[in-house]
Design a protein around this motif. Structure first.
Motif, PDB file in Angstrom:
ATOM      1  N   VAL A 222       0.828  -1.199   0.000  1.00  0.00           N
ATOM      2  CA  VAL A 222       0.000   0.000   0.000  1.00  0.00           C
ATOM      3  C   VAL A 222       0.862   1.248   0.000  1.00  0.00           C
ATOM      4  CG1 VAL A 222      -0.243   0.081   2.518  1.00  0.00           C
ATOM      5  CG2 VAL A 222      -1.995   1.120   1.084  1.00  0.00           C
ATOM      6  N   PHE A 223       2.023   1.180   0.668  1.00  0.00           N
ATOM      7  CA  PHE A 223       2.906   2.336   0.701  1.00  0.00           C
ATOM      8  C   PHE A 223       3.540   2.584  -0.667  1.00  0.00           C
ATOM      9  CE2 PHE A 223       2.704   1.283   5.207  1.00  0.00           C
ATOM     10  CZ  PHE A 223       2.553   2.541   5.772  1.00  0.00           C
ATOM     11  N   ALA A 224       3.913   1.518  -1.364  1.00  0.00           N
ATOM     12  CA  ALA A 224       4.516   1.664  -2.683  1.00  0.00           C
ATOM     13  C   ALA A 224       3.508   2.228  -3.687  1.00  0.00           C
ATOM     14  CB  ALA A 224       5.054   0.320  -3.169  1.00  0.00           C
ATOM     15  N   GLN A 225       2.259   1.786  -3.598  1.00  0.00           N
ATOM     16  CA  GLN A 225       1.228   2.315  -4.485  1.00  0.00           C
ATOM     17  C   GLN A 225       1.041   3.813  -4.263  1.00  0.00           C
ATOM     18  OE1 GLN A 225      -2.369  -0.104  -4.173  1.00  0.00           O
ATOM     19  NE2 GLN A 225      -1.113  -1.920  -3.868  1.00  0.00           N
ATOM     20  N   GLN A 226       0.964   4.194  -2.984  1.00  0.00           N
ATOM     21  CA  GLN A 226       0.819   5.604  -2.677  1.00  0.00           C
ATOM     22  C   GLN A 226       2.062   6.380  -3.105  1.00  0.00           C
ATOM     23  OE1 GLN A 226      -1.856   7.049  -1.738  1.00  0.00           O
ATOM     24  NE2 GLN A 226      -0.968   9.109  -1.620  1.00  0.00           N
TER      25      GLN A 226
ATOM     26  N   THR B  37       4.329   8.413 -15.165  1.00  0.00           N
ATOM     27  CA  THR B  37       4.115   7.738 -13.882  1.00  0.00           C
ATOM     28  C   THR B  37       2.636   7.455 -13.663  1.00  0.00           C
ATOM     29  OG1 THR B  37       6.062   8.853 -12.966  1.00  0.00           O
ATOM     30  CG2 THR B  37       4.503   7.882 -11.401  1.00  0.00           C
ATOM     31  N   LEU B  38       1.788   8.394 -14.011  1.00  0.00           N
ATOM     32  CA  LEU B  38       0.346   8.184 -13.879  1.00  0.00           C
ATOM     33  C   LEU B  38      -0.134   7.087 -14.814  1.00  0.00           C
ATOM     34  CD1 LEU B  38      -0.809  11.893 -13.555  1.00  0.00           C
ATOM     35  CD2 LEU B  38      -1.010  10.122 -11.804  1.00  0.00           C
ATOM     36  N   ASP B  39       0.448   7.007 -16.000  1.00  0.00           N
ATOM     37  CA  ASP B  39       0.103   5.908 -16.922  1.00  0.00           C
ATOM     38  C   ASP B  39       0.421   4.561 -16.288  1.00  0.00           C
ATOM     39  OD1 ASP B  39      -0.827   7.547 -18.929  1.00  0.00           O
ATOM     40  OD2 ASP B  39       1.079   7.617 -20.024  1.00  0.00           O
ATOM     41  N   ARG B  40       1.603   4.454 -15.697  1.00  0.00           N
ATOM     42  CA  ARG B  40       1.990   3.193 -15.054  1.00  0.00           C
ATOM     43  C   ARG B  40       1.062   2.869 -13.891  1.00  0.00           C
ATOM     44  NH1 ARG B  40       7.151   5.411 -15.724  1.00  0.00           N
ATOM     45  NH2 ARG B  40       7.275   5.953 -13.505  1.00  0.00           N
ATOM     46  N   PHE B  41       0.733   3.869 -13.109  1.00  0.00           N
ATOM     47  CA  PHE B  41      -0.132   3.655 -11.961  1.00  0.00           C
ATOM     48  C   PHE B  41      -1.499   3.124 -12.397  1.00  0.00           C
ATOM     49  CE2 PHE B  41      -3.443   5.073  -9.057  1.00  0.00           C
ATOM     50  CZ  PHE B  41      -2.984   4.593  -7.843  1.00  0.00           C
ATOM     51  N   GLN B  42      -2.076   3.740 -13.418  1.00  0.00           N
ATOM     52  CA  GLN B  42      -3.414   3.335 -13.847  1.00  0.00           C
ATOM     53  C   GLN B  42      -3.410   1.980 -14.544  1.00  0.00           C
ATOM     54  OE1 GLN B  42      -4.458   7.421 -15.602  1.00  0.00           O
ATOM     55  NE2 GLN B  42      -6.356   6.879 -14.555  1.00  0.00           N
ATOM     56  N   ARG B  43      -2.301   1.629 -15.191  1.00  0.00           N
ATOM     57  CA  ARG B  43      -2.200   0.291 -15.781  1.00  0.00           C
ATOM     58  C   ARG B  43      -2.084  -0.775 -14.703  1.00  0.00           C
ATOM     59  NH1 ARG B  43       1.458   2.648 -19.480  1.00  0.00           N
ATOM     60  NH2 ARG B  43       3.192   1.749 -18.289  1.00  0.00           N
TER      61      ARG B  43
ATOM     62  N   PRO C 265      -8.296   2.721  -4.955  1.00  0.00           N
ATOM     63  CA  PRO C 265      -9.193   3.693  -4.292  1.00  0.00           C
ATOM     64  C   PRO C 265      -8.854   5.150  -4.593  1.00  0.00           C
ATOM     65  CG  PRO C 265      -8.522   1.973  -2.771  1.00  0.00           C
ATOM     66  CD  PRO C 265      -7.700   1.771  -4.003  1.00  0.00           C
ATOM     67  N   ALA C 266      -7.613   5.409  -4.990  1.00  0.00           N
ATOM     68  CA  ALA C 266      -7.206   6.790  -5.285  1.00  0.00           C
ATOM     69  C   ALA C 266      -7.248   7.100  -6.783  1.00  0.00           C
ATOM     70  CB  ALA C 266      -5.813   7.062  -4.732  1.00  0.00           C
ATOM     71  N   THR C 267      -8.002   6.321  -7.547  1.00  0.00           N
ATOM     72  CA  THR C 267      -8.096   6.579  -8.998  1.00  0.00           C
ATOM     73  C   THR C 267      -8.645   7.966  -9.283  1.00  0.00           C
ATOM     74  OG1 THR C 267      -8.354   4.232  -9.514  1.00  0.00           O
ATOM     75  CG2 THR C 267      -9.155   5.800 -11.160  1.00  0.00           C
ATOM     76  N   ASP C 268      -9.563   8.442  -8.445  1.00  0.00           N
ATOM     77  CA  ASP C 268     -10.100   9.784  -8.669  1.00  0.00           C
ATOM     78  C   ASP C 268      -8.994  10.830  -8.558  1.00  0.00           C
ATOM     79  OD1 ASP C 268      -9.842   9.327  -5.913  1.00  0.00           O
ATOM     80  OD2 ASP C 268     -11.511  10.676  -5.415  1.00  0.00           O
ATOM     81  N   TYR C 269      -8.107  10.646  -7.585  1.00  0.00           N
ATOM     82  CA  TYR C 269      -6.982  11.579  -7.449  1.00  0.00           C
ATOM     83  C   TYR C 269      -6.040  11.475  -8.644  1.00  0.00           C
ATOM     84  CZ  TYR C 269      -2.578  13.556  -5.911  1.00  0.00           C
ATOM     85  OH  TYR C 269      -1.421  14.290  -5.854  1.00  0.00           O
ATOM     86  N   ALA C 270      -5.788  10.245  -9.126  1.00  0.00           N
ATOM     87  CA  ALA C 270      -4.911  10.059 -10.276  1.00  0.00           C
ATOM     88  C   ALA C 270      -5.466  10.798 -11.500  1.00  0.00           C
ATOM     89  CB  ALA C 270      -4.737   8.573 -10.579  1.00  0.00           C
ATOM     90  N   LEU C 271      -6.769  10.707 -11.715  1.00  0.00           N
ATOM     91  CA  LEU C 271      -7.387  11.426 -12.839  1.00  0.00           C
ATOM     92  C   LEU C 271      -7.296  12.926 -12.646  1.00  0.00           C
ATOM     93  CD1 LEU C 271     -10.561   9.190 -13.319  1.00  0.00           C
ATOM     94  CD2 LEU C 271      -8.699   9.483 -14.971  1.00  0.00           C
TER      95      LEU C 271
ATOM     96  N   PHE D 171     -16.606   9.587 -10.832  1.00  0.00           N
ATOM     97  CA  PHE D 171     -16.551   9.866  -9.398  1.00  0.00           C
ATOM     98  C   PHE D 171     -17.246  11.202  -9.094  1.00  0.00           C
ATOM     99  CE2 PHE D 171     -12.770   7.462 -10.673  1.00  0.00           C
ATOM    100  CZ  PHE D 171     -12.885   6.335  -9.873  1.00  0.00           C
ATOM    101  N   PRO D 172     -18.545  11.274  -9.317  1.00  0.00           N
ATOM    102  CA  PRO D 172     -19.247  12.550  -9.123  1.00  0.00           C
ATOM    103  C   PRO D 172     -19.178  13.075  -7.688  1.00  0.00           C
ATOM    104  CG  PRO D 172     -20.810  10.738  -9.382  1.00  0.00           C
ATOM    105  CD  PRO D 172     -19.462  10.199  -9.737  1.00  0.00           C
ATOM    106  N   ASP D 173     -18.968  12.190  -6.718  1.00  0.00           N
ATOM    107  CA  ASP D 173     -18.925  12.597  -5.315  1.00  0.00           C
ATOM    108  C   ASP D 173     -17.510  12.798  -4.799  1.00  0.00           C
ATOM    109  OD1 ASP D 173     -21.730  12.452  -5.147  1.00  0.00           O
ATOM    110  OD2 ASP D 173     -21.639  10.296  -4.755  1.00  0.00           O
ATOM    111  N   SER D 174     -16.524  12.698  -5.675  1.00  0.00           N
ATOM    112  CA  SER D 174     -15.142  12.877  -5.245  1.00  0.00           C
ATOM    113  C   SER D 174     -14.904  14.308  -4.761  1.00  0.00           C
ATOM    114  CB  SER D 174     -14.185  12.573  -6.397  1.00  0.00           C
ATOM    115  OG  SER D 174     -12.866  12.977  -6.087  1.00  0.00           O
ATOM    116  N   VAL D 175     -14.002  14.433  -3.802  1.00  0.00           N
ATOM    117  CA  VAL D 175     -13.652  15.762  -3.286  1.00  0.00           C
ATOM    118  C   VAL D 175     -13.003  16.614  -4.374  1.00  0.00           C
ATOM    119  CG1 VAL D 175     -11.384  15.017  -2.462  1.00  0.00           C
ATOM    120  CG2 VAL D 175     -12.513  16.952  -1.367  1.00  0.00           C
TER     121      VAL D 175
END
Length: 262
Positions: free
Chosen positions: A65-69, A90-96, A102-108, A153-157
């Motif tokens: 979980v730490f490496a993903q973050q 880096t974002l491409d690698r993360f999304q692949r 759970p943090a996909t909304d932040y990645a987008l 993610f319509p309810d995302s912060v």
């Protein structure tokens, strides 16, 4: 806003991380301590140190979980360190690797921000060049990322700010099409001008730039000896922008600015 964005991406379990004052050999530090150290380095804008710590954390246990973050934090650091290409890679690698994270909304959201700021461009810091007068590729990619965020993610912060930025980008993209239409009109290509103006009218129906797009269509149809079509464009212009003076304004030829290809 940036600090809020970064804080929002942190997994709740990480809130218990200890102090970063740990001076032990990094190889002996826990994942929690390494992550906390990286956060301190990010907070102090020591980007090279932060990247080194984040890379060490990811190499130790790539699927923890730490490496993903840490991968998300790495994208953020590249962005803040004026390296958008690496941030997006880096974002491409993360999304692949983690398509349902759970943090996909932040990645987008971060992808949208990287392209949003990239589109503002280095030159714009030193001139009055408008966003609409440059290549809109990054603007479109930014809009697409924000749109995906708002849809999925319509309810995302992050969604309210993404929507605000989408509204800005819609106006900028419409202005770009009008800018190109104006270029064609000034260079004696009324049909090409109509095509670009029509695209703006059909695609960006609420953008303020549509007033000029319609004015360009009125003038271009006049030049093509199509009075009925010119009247139709004028009627639409009058209906949507009463008392508009854009037709007269567009007829005045402006000198191109020194940095403009148009």
């Amino acid at each position: 806003m940036v600090r809020t964005v970064l804080a929002g991406a942190v997994i709740a379990a990480l809130a218990a991380c200890g102090s970063t004052s740990d001076s032990r050999n990094p190889a002996q530090m826990s994942n929690e301590a390494l992550y906390a150290q990286a956060k301190n380095e990010i907070a102090s804008s020591t980007w090279i140190d932060a990247l080194r710590t984040l890379e060490r954390l990811q190499a130790r246990d790539p699927f923890s979980v730490f490496a993903q973050q840490a991968m998300l934090e790495t994208a953020y650091v590249h962005w803040r360190d004026s390296n958008p290409t690496e941030a997006l890679a880096t974002l491409d690698r993360f999304q692949r690797q983690f398509p349902n994270h759970p943090a996909t909304d932040y990645a987008l959201y971060l992808r949208g921000l990287v392209n949003f700021n990239e589109n503002l461009g280095f030159l714009a810091r030193f001139t009055d060049q408008k966003l609409s007068e440059r290549d809109p590729k990054s603007a479109r990619e930014s809009f697409d990322a924000f749109k995906e965020l708002a849809t999925r993610f319509p309810d995302s912060v992050y969604t309210p700010d993404a929507i605000d930025r989408m509204n800005f980008l819609v106006n900028a993209l419409a202005e770009y099409e009008v800018h190109v239409a104006r270029y064609y009109l000034r260079r004696g290509a009324p049909l090409a001008a109509i095509n670009r103006a029509q695209f703006a009218v059909k695609t960006y129906q609420t953008a303020p730039a549509l007033e000029e797009a319609l004015a360009i269509m009125v003038i271009a149809y006049d030049e093509l000896k199509q009075p009925e079509l010119a009247k139709d464009a004028q009627r639409v212009l009058d209906k949507n922008f009463p008392n508009s003076g854009k037709v007269a304004a567009v007829r005045k030829v402006e000198q191109p600015r020194w940095w403009s290809p148009f």
